[in-house]
Design an enzyme around this catalytic site. Sequence first.
Site, short mmCIF file in Angstrom:
data_model
loop_
_atom_site.label_atom_id
_atom_site.label_comp_id
_atom_site.label_asym_id
_atom_site.label_seq_id
_atom_site.Cartn_x
_atom_site.Cartn_y
_atom_site.Cartn_z
N ASP A 1 0.84 -1.19 0.00
CA ASP A 1 0.00 0.00 0.00
C ASP A 1 0.88 1.24 0.00
O ASP A 1 1.76 1.38 0.84
CB ASP A 1 -0.89 -0.03 1.26
N ASP B 1 -4.06 2.37 -5.09
CA ASP B 1 -2.68 2.32 -4.57
C ASP B 1 -2.40 1.10 -3.70
O ASP B 1 -1.52 1.11 -2.86
CB ASP B 1 -2.37 3.61 -3.79
N GLU B 2 -3.16 0.03 -3.91
CA GLU B 2 -3.01 -1.17 -3.08
C GLU B 2 -2.99 -2.44 -3.93
O GLU B 2 -3.82 -2.58 -4.84
CB GLU B 2 -4.27 -1.31 -2.21
#
Length: 438
Positions: free
Chosen positions: A12, A106-107
């Site tokens: 992340d 974003d993970e």
Amino acid sequence: MVDKSKHIIHMDQDAFFVSVELRKNHKLAGKPVIVGGNSDRGVVTSCSYEARKFGVHAAMPGRMAKQLCPQAIFVRGNMDDYSKASHEITEIIADRVPLFEKASIDEHYIDMTGMDKFFGCMKFASELRQTIIKEMGLPISFGLSINKTVSKIGTNECKPNGEKEIPFPEVRDFLNPLAVHKIPGIGDATYKKLSEMGVRKIQTLAEIPQDLMFKILGQHGLGLWQKANGIDPSPVVPYRERKSIGTQTTFESDSMDISKMKAILSGMVTNLTYDLRSQQKLTACITVTIRYSNFETVTQQARIPYTALDSFLIAKAHDLFKKLYTKRMLLRLIGVKLSHLVSGFEQIGLYHTSEVEYDLYQAMDKVRNHYGIESVVKACIVRGPERDENGKVIKYNPRKKKKEKQVEDGEEKVDERQRSRIRTFINAELGTATKLDG
Ligand SMILES: [Mg+2]
């Protein structure tokens, strides 16, 4: 019950949007920076760790953030930049691992099971993290454990700029002392209910009898109980095409009416984006398909910045249609698909849209939630009222309509059948297929 044979990495980015802004403007480093929320009704979409110290967090109204941290620097944000960085990070991961899931902008989850015999998982994850930091210039953290839930909690606990391994024998000791709200996906209502029951630590939740949890919170409660006990059987779902949502219409009688096609496309995109928003997803790819009357089928695809808003996607769909429809031939089918879906919600207000427009979508979605998906639509989807030769709107006369209906009965039926053939296909990831009409 606990499957201890798996090795799952959760990666992340730290304060993703803010970090991208920092990369552009080094003067922002070390300062309380907030992306979004600059206007009265705006919402914070991302904030630096310096701003978090003042109690600012994502999804907080901008006004409240300003009160908590008056010296904060507000940045409007640019979804194009974030989407680009997001795709680049995904490419780095895709180059190195066969099985990963893009969970949000974003993970990523990476399933290392089976590869652990060849690489040390911790060493591999650590090197991958360093590669992303070096190539992207963006901070990132990861957790490594036996399933998605424990790994994600691990990431959250070691942020920012951290890495954490929780091997199977340590899972219980790691989870037990943490607050229950650290379990991903625990909603406000559930959290309140658990607080009322005196459940504050994960250990307390884990020790509640399973059937009692089911009695109080149903299936959801059972899932929470499992997570509190370090159990999460959910698989890492490969990213690419599998996550998509689409709809297509086969015309009962083939057509060449361009304005009608555009209206149909607009309607389809509107319905799909409503579904996206209600599932809190964003799309990064739109595909339009048309089939000519001779069954020749052509498709055009475009990568787009992550979004869930109609106006931008409708314009893109029309664009693609224009590129596709090159033959002066009748059409028998038209379809739209949105793919490369990831979880995300707050961000939708950021991209290519004014606040007024964002408010409008929220209001329209609310009406649709209550009265159905077709209760409110944009004017571009419906055709204008009938007018006489002087341009005056012909007043609606139900008696006249009834008479006409009898005359044009054949045509009415075709129209109804056309509607009934609008189908939506949503892949298993998002739930079962639903029919839009009816
Ligand atoms: Mg993040």
